[in-house]
Design an enzyme around this catalytic site. Structure first.
Site, short mmCIF file in Angstrom:
data_model
loop_
_atom_site.label_atom_id
_atom_site.label_comp_id
_atom_site.label_asym_id
_atom_site.label_seq_id
_atom_site.Cartn_x
_atom_site.Cartn_y
_atom_site.Cartn_z
N HIS A 1 0.84 -1.19 0.00
CA HIS A 1 0.00 0.00 0.00
C HIS A 1 0.88 1.25 0.00
CE1 HIS A 1 -2.57 2.96 2.45
NE2 HIS A 1 -3.11 2.91 1.24
N HIS B 1 1.63 11.95 -1.01
CA HIS B 1 0.61 11.43 -0.11
C HIS B 1 -0.38 12.53 0.21
CE1 HIS B 1 -0.51 8.90 3.64
NE2 HIS B 1 -1.03 8.39 2.55
#
Length: 451
Positions: free
Chosen positions: A150, A194
């Site tokens: 992930h 992110h």
């Protein structure tokens, strides 16, 4: 006075969540594409594709690799490398040549087709691993459980936004064969960030994929899957240039149908022998009419609840919404098993990776473990997940526990060595991240009280 603006800006960055937990918006993307989002808060959503008919594509490359030297797709000074012939002991890859052939190859993936032996000949047992196991060579791509990292690129010591501890080359060396990541389109360049590039910037997509390309050239018997999170909902044309420039162009797998049902996928040996072994999925805005190789994820791979905070990890289907059970059973699926911590500070709420429970979350057995979820999924759906999506894959109840779970689902024996474990560093991440969040919260409270 500038302090309120600065602190609120800092708060916006600190509150940024993973693409799987960010509330979605409607509007126009950076490339002008209109995106309509109707799903509830905390569930990302672009436009989901539904195919009423199956489109059959021509197989543009049915030949067996037989050349002595292989080059990558885009020949630039930075990525021009060749795989040269070696004299390794010959092994067999069965079932990949097509037309009733057995294919002989070596470590540099030079292959020669020969006629299949008669029924009276002694059967030859393949010893060449495909994606780490000889047993996988004759299995369909859709009949294998893979460990998926992930947010694979997001590695940053003491960052609350990090999801992995080891770089992508190490991930691949350890046995990871599926790489998931989130992209952001900034000033004409595709970055790996992110939520925002102010929170965690892991560089460009092209740089990251160039590293993967180098690894794939050194490991010609491996199929690698890429699952792209198109955070900004930009058109697929923005991805083709960095993917091609990375050197992966000639390795890209193009499906034979749109969409691919569970049994439509080729065997690993077929993909390897054709050297079409880079598989690309994108969650939103895929256009397989224009780019059939950049596959729409949710018409071919569904997901369990993402970025979960529930340590029970139910194996229920979530994305795409409204999928019938019959349709779900006819396509691959991904088990999201990256546990998050819900942090509430007054009116502030955010999700961060729960690193404190990694030893249990990534374990082979026990409550909330990856092994427990995989078994539940296997029971519920009649087959195990194709992808096990995890944070910090190198943690668990022992080194390599996530790979042991995958091996059990695949009915093979895991006997590899894995991985670099740095428990202290993760504890520092957790403590430092919490400290940062607390400081931001105090700062915000000071700003709010000033008004």
């Amino acid at each position: 006075m500038r302090w309120p603006t600065v602190l609120l800006g800092f708060l916006a960055v600190a509150l940024a969540q993973d693409s799987s937990t960010e509330s979605s918006q409607s509007g126009t993307t950076t490339d002008g594409t209109v995106v309509s989002v109707t799903t509830p808060v905390a569930i990302p959503s672009g436009t989901y594709q539904e195919f009423t008919t199956t489109i059959t594509l021509s197989d543009g490359d049915s030949s067996v690799i037989a050349s002595t030297t292989h080059y990558n797709g885009t020949m630039t000074a930075s990525n021009q490398t060749a795989v040269t012939t070696t004299s390794d002991s010959l092994t067999l890859l069965v079932g990949g040549g097509g037309g009733g052939t057995t294919v002989i190859g070596n470590n540099s993936m030079n292959a020669t087709a020969t006629t299949t032996g008669t029924a009276t000949n002694t059967p030859v047992v393949n010893t060449r691993p495909c994606n780490n196991y000889p047993e996988f060579c004759t299995r369909k791509y859709s009949n294998i459980t893979m460990v998926a990292t992930h947010n694979s690129p997001f590695i940053r010591k003491n960052s609350v936004a990090a999801n992995q501890a080891l770089d992508v080359t190490t991930q691949l060396n350890d046995g990871v064969r599926t790489l998931q990541f989130q992209t952001h389109y900034v000033n004409g360049t595709m970055y790996l960030c992110h939520t925002t590039c102010q929170l965690l910037d892991a560089g460009t997509l092209e740089e990251y994929l160039t590293d993967v390309n180098k690894w794939m050239r050194r490991n010609p018997y491996d199929v690698v899957t890429f699952i792209i999170g198109n955070f900004d909902y930009v058109s697929p044309e923005n991805f083709t240039t960095p993917i091609y420039n990375s050197g992966l162009k000639d390795l890209i797998y193009t499906p034979t149908k749109v969409p691919m049902a569970l049994n439509d996928w080729p065997t690993l040996s077929e993909m390897i022998l054709k050297q079409k072994r880079a598989v690309f999925f994108m969650d939103y805005q895929a256009n397989q009419t224009a780019h059939p190789w950049l596959m729409d994820q949710f018409s071919q791979v569904w997901e369990t609840p993402f970025s979960p905070t529930d340590p029970a990890f139910p194996c229920t289907q979530q994305r795409p919404p409204g999928l019938s059970k019959a349709d779900a059973k006819n396509r691959m699926y991904m088990a999201n098993h990256n546990l998050n911590l819900q942090l509430n500070l007054g009116s502030l709420s955010m999700l961060i990776p729960n690193t404190a429970q990694l030893d249990e979350t990534n374990a082979v057995n026990g409550s909330g473990s990856l092994g427990e979820m995989a078994q539940e999924c296997n029971t519920t759906w009649g087959r195990p997940p194709n992808f096990l999506l995890v944070d910090y894959y190198n943690y668990g109840n022992f080194n390599g526990s996530v790979f042991e779970v995958a091996a059990q689902m695949n009915n093979v024996t895991y006997d590899r060595k894995c991985c670099g474990k740095t428990s202290g560093a993760l504890r520092e991440v957790s403590v430092a991240g919490m400290s940062t969040v607390l400081l931001v919260a105090v700062g915000v409270q000071m700003v709010m009280s000033a008004f």
